[in-house]
Motif scaffolding. Structure first.
Motif: not given
Length: 527
Positions: A90, A263, A298, A300-304, A306
């Protein structure tokens, strides 16, 4: 990172921390330790404490965007280098960096203070970096995403020499290094090694590729699987044995199989299991390498996967490093018995680290991880990174040392290569090594992760005490025995002065870290 305003510790606090024990602390259980009788567990490599300089920092390119808004915007060149990112990345997570100037005096002074070390120049970006035939950077050929010029690589070699470091790296494995049948060719690797030798440099160790478990994300050809890796790894080993027999072959360099940070998850069709990689590649490694991150940041928020600052001192968080080691150690025992374990990449969290990775809060993880892994016999731990993004030991803009750097400096000066068994205890994390450079002496590392209660340690002999603390846990500054650690006007390192503690009980205040050296321990393991 700017200094916290008004960061001073009053003399009353200093005296209280170093003198009389408060009433509340007197009620804490006291752990008695006799440093003269701690048994020897084993030894670690003299370069045990090491660090990474990402390949993308050497070439220039887009790396994890710092949380600070002032540093988060790409430069004007950023758009021209947008392709220098991992596959499927991203772009909003990254910002362009100019190549790091490895000739900077401050950088060399601070790195040399951690010598001897391994300097690992690798990372996901290295998988698709083209080593140029000339000094002038150029557009990467088809099948590559970045260019490593000879000038930039010479800078790495010169820096390693000045910093007392041995170079560890990995090979390009992207479509650009393959023949028409998709087989890995050694041309690029051969050119890199030959040029290194021609200018008096040396590559001490090499992995075939960075993180083969995430091969698709890392730039491998479409459809790359364990069988393809096994075929390529055998070709790589044959190349090393025939042309570079003194180079340590590391592998596989896996990640993502043991913690919440995985991930994509293991069940993803793109994820390659380490067991399958090892079964396909067969023997050939000289040391078993792996990576560990306890979480994703943080960014990569949205990816399990954290974590939170509230969990940063928890046993569950700190113990994850041993869980990852146990997983890969079991595979080592099965496929490469008796080979040493190397942790070639680790930090607070993947994706550049959380905002608190640059603060004192992460120093507990950093030192506890070194203590645990040394106790377990791991031979090398490479922190990611020396000076890039929020998990760097140094601020990448100012090169000002962060709390983890000062912790690394104390470890380097006080903790020797002989590891002693200090036991596992409730209420305090305790590690012991022979004191570096002093025969018979012992250094204890006492980490109190309790945010409210002091821990008590009783020693039968006088000790020299080095206590790390901060006015608040997410401070960018750290104090040593009550004095802020900072560079002098000419980038001189400060004097790391100890406070003498007489025999008897010593208080380890809440959320502090103490190194205690006992010069008169006369431990036979340290003779």
């Amino acid at each position: 990172m700017t200094r916290s305003s008004g960061f001073k510790v009053g003399m009353g606090i200093v005296i209280a921390a170093l003198a009389a024990i408060p009433k509340a602390a007197a009620q804490a259980p006291t752990l008695s330790v006799d440093p003269s009788r701690l048994p020897r567990l084993g030894t670690i490599d003299e370069r045990f404490q090491s660090y990474n300089v990402e390949m993308v920092k050497v070439t220039g390119g887009r790396f994890w965007k710092p949380y600070r808004s002032s540093a988060s915007a790409p430069s004007a060149r950023g758009a021209d280098n947008a392709e220098n990112m991992p596959a499927s990345a991203n772009p909003d997570l990254y910002a362009y960096r100019e190549p790091i100037d490895l000739s900077t005096r401050r950088l060399r002074i601070l790195a040399a203070a951690l010598a001897p070390a391994y300097l690992r120049v690798s990372g996901t970006w290295a998988n698709s970096t083209y080593f140029a035939e000339s000094d002038e950077p150029s557009t990467p050929p088809n099948g590559f995403r970045a260019v490593l010029s000879r000038e930039r690589w010479k800078g790495v070699i010169d820096f390693a020499r000045a910093a007392g470091a041995e170079i560890v790296t990995s090979m390009a494995i992207s479509p650009g290094v393959r023949d028409a049948a998709g087989l890995w060719r050694s041309d690029q690797a051969r050119r890199l090694f030959a040029y290194t030798k021609s200018i008096g440099g040396r590559i001490a160790a090499a992995e075939f590729m960075n993180e083969p478990t995430l091969a698709a994300m890392g730039g491998a050809p479409k459809g790359y699987d364990a069988a393809a890796y096994g075929r390529d790894f055998k070709a790589f080993v044959a190349f090393i044995r025939n042309s570079q027999p003194d180079v340590i072959v590391l592998g596989p360099g896996s990640i993502g199989e043991t913690t919440a940070s995985q991930s994509p998850p293991q069940s993803s069709s793109d994820f390659l299991r380490t067991r399958d990689l090892l079964a396909a590649s067969g023997p050939g490694i000289d040391a078993f390498s792996y990576h560990h991150y306890g979480a994703l940041s943080q960014r990569c928020s949205g990816i399990p996967g954290q974590t939170t600052p509230e969990a940063a001192l928890s046993e569950g968080w700190l113990a994850s490093t041993e869980q990852t080691l146990a997983f890969y150690q079991s595979l080592r025992d099965e496929f490469a018995p008796d080979k040493p374990m190397w942790l070639t990449e680790t930090a607070e969290a993947a994706c550049g680290g959380n905002p608190w990775a640059s603060t004192f809060l992460d120093t507990f993880r950093y030192l506890d991880q070194l203590g645990r892994l040394a106790r377990a016999g791991v031979q090398m731990v490479a922190h990611n990174t020396l000076a890039a993004s929020d998990y760097g030991l140094l601020d990448e803009t100012t090169l000002r040392p962060r709390p983890n750097y000062w912790a690394a400096l104390l470890w380097r000066r006080l903790m020797g290569t002989t590891v002693l068994d200090a036991g596992v205890h409730k209420g305090i994390h305790l590690y012991a090594h022979c004191r570096r450079g002093v025969r018979g002496a012992v250094t204890l590392l006492a980490i109190n992760t309790d945010r409210t209660n002091a821990a008590m340690l009783r020693l039968p002999a006088a000790s020299e005490r080095y206590t790390l603390s901060a006015d608040h846990l997410q401070s960018a500054d750290v104090t040593l025995n009550g004095r802020v650690l900072e560079l002098g006007p000419n980038d001189d390192l400060p004097r790391l002065a100890a406070v003498t503690s007489p025999p008897g009980s010593i208080e380890i205040a809440p959320a502090t870290i103490a190194f205690l050296t006992v010069a008169d321990a006369r431990n036979p393991a340290c003779a």
